[in-house]
Structure formats: C-alpha cells, structure tokens
Design a protein around this motif. Structure first.
Motif, mmCIF file in Angstrom:
data_model
loop_
_atom_site.group_PDB
_atom_site.id
_atom_site.type_symbol
_atom_site.label_atom_id
_atom_site.label_comp_id
_atom_site.label_asym_id
_atom_site.label_seq_id
_atom_site.Cartn_x
_atom_site.Cartn_y
_atom_site.Cartn_z
ATOM 1 N N UNK A 92 23.103 38.484 52.045
ATOM 2 C CA UNK A 92 23.350 38.798 51.105
ATOM 3 C C UNK A 92 25.216 38.612 50.442
ATOM 4 N N UNK A 93 24.716 37.995 49.382
ATOM 5 C CA UNK A 93 25.813 37.931 48.646
ATOM 6 C C UNK A 93 26.574 38.351 47.210
ATOM 7 N N UNK A 94 27.374 37.795 47.238
ATOM 8 C CA UNK A 94 28.491 38.557 45.523
ATOM 9 C C UNK A 94 29.345 37.958 45.270
ATOM 10 N N UNK A 95 29.203 37.606 43.829
ATOM 11 C CA UNK A 95 30.092 36.206 43.030
ATOM 12 C C UNK A 95 31.251 36.528 41.768
ATOM 13 N N UNK A 96 32.424 36.014 41.815
ATOM 14 C CA UNK A 96 32.522 36.376 40.069
ATOM 15 C C UNK A 96 34.055 35.337 39.806
ATOM 16 N N UNK A 97 33.899 35.200 38.772
ATOM 17 C CA UNK A 97 34.733 33.906 38.654
ATOM 18 C C UNK A 97 36.124 34.220 39.359
ATOM 19 N N UNK A 98 37.125 33.384 39.728
ATOM 20 C CA UNK A 98 38.328 32.564 40.205
ATOM 21 C C UNK A 98 39.229 34.144 39.345
ATOM 22 N N UNK A 99 39.147 33.538 38.413
ATOM 23 C CA UNK A 99 40.116 34.117 37.221
ATOM 24 C C UNK A 99 40.190 36.160 37.234
ATOM 25 N N UNK A 100 39.555 36.388 37.892
ATOM 26 C CA UNK A 100 38.463 38.065 37.634
ATOM 27 C C UNK A 100 38.047 38.140 38.477
ATOM 28 N N UNK A 101 38.783 38.221 39.690
ATOM 29 C CA UNK A 101 38.417 38.759 41.180
ATOM 30 C C UNK A 101 38.921 39.949 41.977
ATOM 31 N N UNK A 102 37.600 40.693 42.051
ATOM 32 C CA UNK A 102 38.293 42.175 42.581
ATOM 33 C C UNK A 102 37.589 41.791 43.875
ATOM 34 N N UNK A 103 38.174 41.600 44.650
ATOM 35 C CA UNK A 103 38.118 41.219 46.472
ATOM 36 C C UNK A 103 37.317 42.612 47.285
ATOM 37 N N UNK A 104 38.105 43.841 47.204
ATOM 38 C CA UNK A 104 36.783 44.499 47.207
ATOM 39 C C UNK A 104 35.947 45.279 46.940
ATOM 40 N N UNK A 105 36.012 44.961 45.482
ATOM 41 C CA UNK A 105 34.050 45.445 44.893
ATOM 42 C C UNK A 105 33.743 43.698 45.256
ATOM 43 N N UNK A 106 33.732 43.217 45.120
ATOM 44 C CA UNK A 106 32.969 41.994 45.560
ATOM 45 C C UNK A 106 32.469 41.940 47.372
ATOM 46 N N UNK A 107 33.212 42.278 48.276
ATOM 47 C CA UNK A 107 32.677 42.712 49.472
ATOM 48 C C UNK A 107 31.471 43.298 49.487
ATOM 49 N N UNK A 108 31.412 45.198 48.170
ATOM 50 C CA UNK A 108 30.682 46.125 48.591
ATOM 51 C C UNK A 108 29.320 45.875 48.029
#
Length: 437
Positions: free
Chosen positions: A121-137
C-alpha cells in the motif's frame, strides 16, 4: 520590513535559491510505501517462528538493493516501511513493481527455497505540502484494502507465468470431469471415548503425466480461475458416495469438507450444495476458516445458518492463525473449533502456546463447541491436550491422510476401541508405518 543585504550575500542567496529550485524539480514528490509478507502465516507454519522472523530482515536487504536511495525500516515481523522522494508522481508504482520482482526470487533459509508473497500500500504527496502523519495513515488504508483483496494465487508455489497458470487451470477443469481427482481421508479421534468419530476429506489430483499433484499446487489456481465451486461440488458428491460405502461396512463417520471463503457468498454454490446434501442421508461437515467470514460477514453467516439447517456441522478451521474475532465467533452456527497446528506443534516447546490452547479450549466449551487439535505429532502433545480437556485430535501421530480403502483397513483393525488403563497406549499403534501408509 526589508533588510538590506551585502552584494555577496545576495549573490549567495540567489545561488542557493537556484539550487533549491533544481532540488524541488528532482524531489517534487514524497512517497510512503508499506510492504507486508502476505503469506507469513503459512511460512511460519512451515519454517517455525524463529526462522520466519528472519524474513523481514532478508526482504529489507533485498529492497535496499532495489531502492538504494530509500529509507527502509522493518515494522514488526511482517511489514516494512519504505520512504523516498522522486520527481515523478507515479514513482511508487515503479518501485513496488521492482520490489515485487526482486522478492519473487526464492529466499534460501536452511537450504529451503522460500517463496514470499508481497502485499503493498502506498501514499504520496507533493514535497511542498506534506503531512507526514496523514501520508502514513493513507498508506495503511491502502495496505488494508490490498490485504482484503489478496488471493494467494501462488501460495506455496514456485513462481509461475500466466500461461503456466492458464494451462494448469485448463487441465484441472478437465480433471474435475475426468475422474482424475481423488479424496484422501484423515481421521479424527475422540480423546475421551477413544473412538474415530469423523474424518477430513482432502482432495488430491492424479494427473496423467504430472503424477500426484498436492493441494497447494492446484487449489489456489482453482480459486483464482473460478474452478473452486465445481471442484468443491465434486468433493461433496464423492464424500456422500464414500460415506455410503463406509456405512455399508459398519462405519458411521461424519466427513468434513473444506469450503473456500469465496464460496460462502456464492448463492448458486450454496443452493447446489444444499440440494446435494438434502437429497441424501449424508452426515457431512463443512470446515471454514475464521478469516473467510470477514469478507462478507452478513452473507457468510446467513449461508452458514442455511448449511446448519440442513444438518451440516460447521467447523471453524485454523483457529488462531488469522484475525480471530470474538464478535464473529459468537455469531457463527459452529459446533466444532479446530486449533491451528501452529500452536499444537509447539505445545511442548513454548511457554505461551499452552496458555493459548488451554484458553481456546475453555472458550470453545463455553460456546458449546467441541475442540479439535490439528497437527498432533507427538505423544507428549497428545498427553498435554488430553489433560487440557481437548475433545478430538488429528495429525500424523494418529494417521496421515489415506485413500478410502486404506481407511477401511485402518478402521477395521479396531485398536482405537480396545479398552486400556493407559489412555495413551490406545494411540501408540496408530503411528506405525503400516497404518500410516
């Protein structure tokens, strides 16, 4: 407020800004990938806990070679987290494909080739707008969805190409109608009564050129290629016929058949199975795994109740190996609970397994179910299970799975009915090579 800067400072800042712009272009996306050993439970049974626990480290090393710039961290015994940056928004797909290809090669543990199945399972986000906790979830949610849809097509198999799978599926479709399948029976012995009260029916495939094909080599393909319903209906018909032969020779045994999880929600299968049982005087049991109910709890429980209304005994198979849920357990119309052999084989060498087995026996009895211990291979395990109040045992100490004619011979020897002051003595003869053939 504007702060004046010296020319050299301005030049340095501009140079730094240009570098940062290039870096953003290169690392525009952040990715968090979760990888899970999908067949860990089966590998743990095969290898044992200590050796199975080595896998997460071996897989992490192999991932490191595929993705050297990624940050890799094992999570527990079955999961690995992989975090990295890339300019492409679809880079996770490329990395996951490469990782799965790398892990498709066998791992060697104690001279054994071990095939590992990976769910991701994977998640991604732009480097300029990363919410680490949300991405892990989000990655955890994606993994959960992938896990729910996982079907072990190559469970315990060497890697196969799609043409190989389709060829074997084509041959299996012919085998179902061409009398190439045969049932082997493994008896269950009632500990207190010293009686053989039932047996589990296990499908084998006598291929005209491949020889005897074992279940792990064709049942996953039957499930993937929609042949499992036809094969299970054949098994029910054959078990009914074999039970008639047993009854004619004076042996009243309930025969248990394994039912794949995907069939519990198949209305056509449920109807045909009930027609077969209702049109005979057969005494059958259906063994279902606890995790198979989780796919569609309402539909599965409703259909299991239909089976129970037809007099079919429901047994919960491999209890403890999957996601055990008391919420589902109390709703199932089950009369039998089978403790997974993972706990039984380590009963005399583990501090925790006896506690788990004993509590499971007590729980099952409280729910008015009888308990079967699978994988009984030693007299020590049998003695401990007897003391714990286990109702029935099944395993190589009692008998290997045998063809019907061998089951006749085994039953007609009658040693399981011979009175003895030592409850273990009645089982001693069951493990002789002649009876296990």
């Amino acid at each position: 407020m504007t702060v004046a800067q010296r020319p050299e400072t301005v030049d340095k800042s501009a140079s730094q800004a240009r570098g940062e712009t290039a870096q953003v272009a290169t690392d525009a996306w952040r990715f968090h990938v979760l990888l899970e050993i999908a067949n860990f439970t089966d590998l743990r049974r095969r290898l044992g806990c200590q050796r199975a626990d080595l896998l997460v480290g071996l897989i992490s090393d192999r991932i490191g070679r595929v993705a050297p710039v990624a940050s890799i961290a094992p999570i527990g015994r079955t999961q690995i987290a992989c975090a990295f940056r890339d300019a492409r928004p679809d880079a996770a797909d490329t990395i996951i494909t490469a990782i799965k290809a790398a892990c498709a090669r066998p791992f060697v543990i104690d001279d054994q080739n071990v095939i590992v199945m990976i769910t991701s399972g994977a998640a991604s986000a732009p480097t300029s707008n990363v919410d680490e906790v949300a991405m892990v979830e989000q990655a955890e949610v994606a993994l959960a969805e992938a896990r729910a849809g996982y079907r072990a097509v190559t469970h315990a198999l060497p890697p196969r190409t799609m043409p190989d799978v389709l060829q074997l599926a084509s041959e299996l479709a012919i085998a179902i109608d061409d009398e190439q399948l045969v049932l082997h029976y493994q008896p269950k012995v009632h500990v207190r009564r010293q009686e053989i009260t039932s047996a589990e029916a296990l499908v084998r495939w006598r291929h005209p050129t491949r020889g005897l094909v074992m279940p792990n080599d064709f049942i996953p393909i039957a499930e993937e290629c929609n042949l499992i319903g036809r094969m299970t209906l054949w098994t029910i018909r054959q078990a009914i016929e074999d039970q008639r032969k047993l009854a004619a020779r004076g042996h009243q045994l309930r025969l248990f058949i394994n039912i794949a999880g995907q069939l519990l929600g198949d209305a056509a299968f449920v109807r045909e199975a009930c027609d077969l049982v209702g049109g005979s005087d057969a005494k059958l049991g259906f063994e279902i795994t606890e995790t198979s109910v989780i796919r569609d709890p309402a539909g599965a429980i409703a259909n299991l109740n239909i089976f129970a209304d037809f007099g079919i005994t429901i047994a919960i198979d491999d209890y403890g190996a999957g996601l055990s849920s008391l919420a589902y357990l109390k709703q199932l119309p089950a009369r039998e609970l089978k403790i997974d052999k993972l706990f039984v084989t380590q009963l005399t060498s583990s501090n925790r397994d006896p506690l788990i087995v004993r509590s499971t026996i007590d729980l099952a009895h409280a729910l008015e179910m009888e308990v079967v211990a699978e994988g009984v291979e030693t007299h020590a395990a049998l003695a401990l299970l007897t003391v714990m109040g286990c109702d029935m045992v099944q395993g190589f100490l009692i008998s290997r799975p045998v063809v019907l004619e061998s089951l006749f011979q085994y039953l007609e020897e009658g040693r399981h009915r011979a009175p003895t002051p030592d409850p273990l003595a009645a089982f001693a003869g069951f493990a002789t090579p002649r009876r296990m053939a």
